[in-house]
Motif scaffolding. Structure first.
Motif, short mmCIF file in Angstrom:
data_model
loop_
_atom_site.label_atom_id
_atom_site.label_comp_id
_atom_site.label_asym_id
_atom_site.label_seq_id
_atom_site.Cartn_x
_atom_site.Cartn_y
_atom_site.Cartn_z
N ALA A 140 0.79 -1.23 0.00
CA ALA A 140 0.00 0.00 0.00
C ALA A 140 0.83 1.28 0.00
O ALA A 140 0.26 2.37 0.06
N SER A 141 2.13 1.20 -0.09
CA SER A 141 2.94 2.41 0.02
C SER A 141 2.98 3.21 -1.27
O SER A 141 3.37 4.39 -1.26
N LYS A 142 2.63 2.60 -2.38
CA LYS A 142 2.71 3.28 -3.67
C LYS A 142 1.73 2.66 -4.66
O LYS A 142 1.12 1.63 -4.38
N GLY A 143 1.62 3.29 -5.81
CA GLY A 143 0.85 2.71 -6.92
C GLY A 143 -0.61 2.45 -6.61
O GLY A 143 -1.28 3.22 -5.91
N PHE A 144 -1.11 1.34 -7.13
CA PHE A 144 -2.52 1.01 -7.00
C PHE A 144 -2.91 0.76 -5.54
O PHE A 144 -4.00 1.17 -5.12
N GLY A 145 -2.04 0.12 -4.78
CA GLY A 145 -2.35 -0.15 -3.38
C GLY A 145 -2.56 1.12 -2.58
O GLY A 145 -3.48 1.21 -1.75
N ARG A 146 -1.72 2.11 -2.81
CA ARG A 146 -1.86 3.38 -2.10
C ARG A 146 -3.14 4.09 -2.54
O ARG A 146 -3.90 4.60 -1.69
N ALA A 147 -3.40 4.15 -3.84
CA ALA A 147 -4.60 4.82 -4.34
C ALA A 147 -5.87 4.16 -3.80
O ALA A 147 -6.81 4.84 -3.39
N LEU A 148 -5.90 2.83 -3.80
CA LEU A 148 -7.06 2.11 -3.29
C LEU A 148 -7.25 2.36 -1.80
O LEU A 148 -8.37 2.58 -1.33
N SER A 149 -6.15 2.33 -1.05
CA SER A 149 -6.25 2.53 0.40
C SER A 149 -6.77 3.92 0.72
O SER A 149 -7.61 4.09 1.63
N GLY B 129 -4.95 -3.43 -15.56
CA GLY B 129 -4.35 -2.94 -16.80
C GLY B 129 -3.07 -2.18 -16.54
O GLY B 129 -2.60 -2.06 -15.41
N ASP B 130 -2.48 -1.65 -17.60
CA ASP B 130 -1.26 -0.86 -17.47
C ASP B 130 -1.53 0.40 -16.67
O ASP B 130 -2.55 1.07 -16.88
N MET B 131 -0.60 0.73 -15.77
CA MET B 131 -0.72 1.95 -14.98
C MET B 131 0.65 2.60 -14.87
O MET B 131 1.69 1.96 -15.05
N ARG B 132 0.64 3.87 -14.55
CA ARG B 132 1.89 4.62 -14.39
C ARG B 132 2.42 4.39 -12.97
O ARG B 132 2.18 5.17 -12.06
N THR B 133 3.13 3.29 -12.80
CA THR B 133 3.65 2.90 -11.49
C THR B 133 5.14 2.62 -11.58
O THR B 133 5.70 2.42 -12.66
N ASP B 134 5.77 2.56 -10.42
CA ASP B 134 7.20 2.23 -10.37
C ASP B 134 7.46 0.84 -10.94
O ASP B 134 8.46 0.61 -11.63
N PRO C 135 -2.84 5.28 -11.25
CA PRO C 135 -3.59 4.24 -10.51
C PRO C 135 -4.93 4.73 -9.97
O PRO C 135 -5.89 3.97 -9.93
N SER C 136 -5.00 5.99 -9.58
CA SER C 136 -6.24 6.51 -9.00
C SER C 136 -7.40 6.45 -9.98
O SER C 136 -8.58 6.39 -9.57
N THR C 137 -7.10 6.45 -11.29
CA THR C 137 -8.18 6.40 -12.29
C THR C 137 -8.75 5.00 -12.44
O THR C 137 -9.82 4.84 -13.04
N VAL C 138 -8.04 4.01 -11.94
CA VAL C 138 -8.48 2.61 -12.04
C VAL C 138 -9.29 2.20 -10.81
O VAL C 138 -10.13 1.31 -10.88
#
Length: 216
Positions: A9-18, A172-177, A194-197
């Motif tokens: 949850a520190s970055k990417g999709f996990g952070r945005a979802l949290s 899908g593809d996301m702008r993540t590390d 990620p926030s858009t997903v």
């Protein structure tokens, strides 16, 4: 107040979802390997931070022990493997094993620990998948096959635990590390944030369709 565990949850999709779940009033327990990055994500007072590696059995126990109720488990943490992605003919087997440890074995181990709580409330399991689980991309034999295994694990779990909702969710593809690491030196600025997903997954949680594999 519903309760969720979200890994990675520190970055990417996990952070945005949290952040989205916390904004909806969920109580969260989140993890990541980097304690400082997890703290910097700034989730707020309703989110409990449990830094650690999901491949560590003691850490998985800490995650489950941090909750007395569990409505949602999101297995988001995963390992990409070597970068750039190697072809299978030369894929280092120790790295291959590590990818499976993070992407298949750790999620199953956490599910096993969480099931007694999840079944009490007819809860939900979300295993974050990838299009590489269903498409054969050159160089993606390690990560892609691990996500394919996670998809199959999700499908079998849904049959074995019919009271639960079990979703293999492909964002899908996301702008993540991680995506950048998969394409070193390339410009990935055209990939969505990620926030858009996140709304696609929130819709699954709200509508609770049958268990299965879903994309954004």
């Amino acid at each position: 107040m519903p309760v969720a565990i979200v890994t990675g949850a520190s970055k990417g999709f996990g952070r945005a979802l949290s952040h989205a779940l916390a904004a909806r009033g969920w109580e969260l327990v989140v993890d990541a390997r980097g304690a400082e990055a997890l703290k910097a994500a700034d989730f707020g007072s309703s989110v409990t931070l449990v830094p650690g590696d999901v491949t560590d059995p003691a850490h998985r126990a800490d995650l489950i022990n941090a909750v007395s109720r569990l409505d949602l488990l999101v297995n988001n943490a995963s390992a990409l493997g070597p970068s750039p992605q190697p072809r299978l003919a030369s894929y280092p087997l120790t790295e291959f094993s590590s990818v499976y440890e993070a992407n298949v074995i750790a999620p199953l181990a956490l599910i096993q620990l969480a099931l007694p709580l999840l079944t009490k409330v007819d809860g939900t399991v979300v295993n974050v998948s990838s299009d590489a689980a269903v498409e054969a991309y050159e160089g993606w034999g390690g990560y892609g096959s691990s996500k394919a295994a996670l998809d199959r694990l999700s499908a079998v779990l849904a049959v074995e635990q019919p009271s639960l909702r079990v979703y293999a969710f492909d964002p899908g593809d996301m702008r993540t590390d991680m995506h950048q690491a998969a394409f070193p030196g390339e410009d990935i600025s055209d990939r969505p944030e990620p926030s858009t997903v996140v709304p696609s997954l929130l819709k699954l949680l709200d509508e609770r369709p049958p268990s299965g594999r879903y994309t954004k």
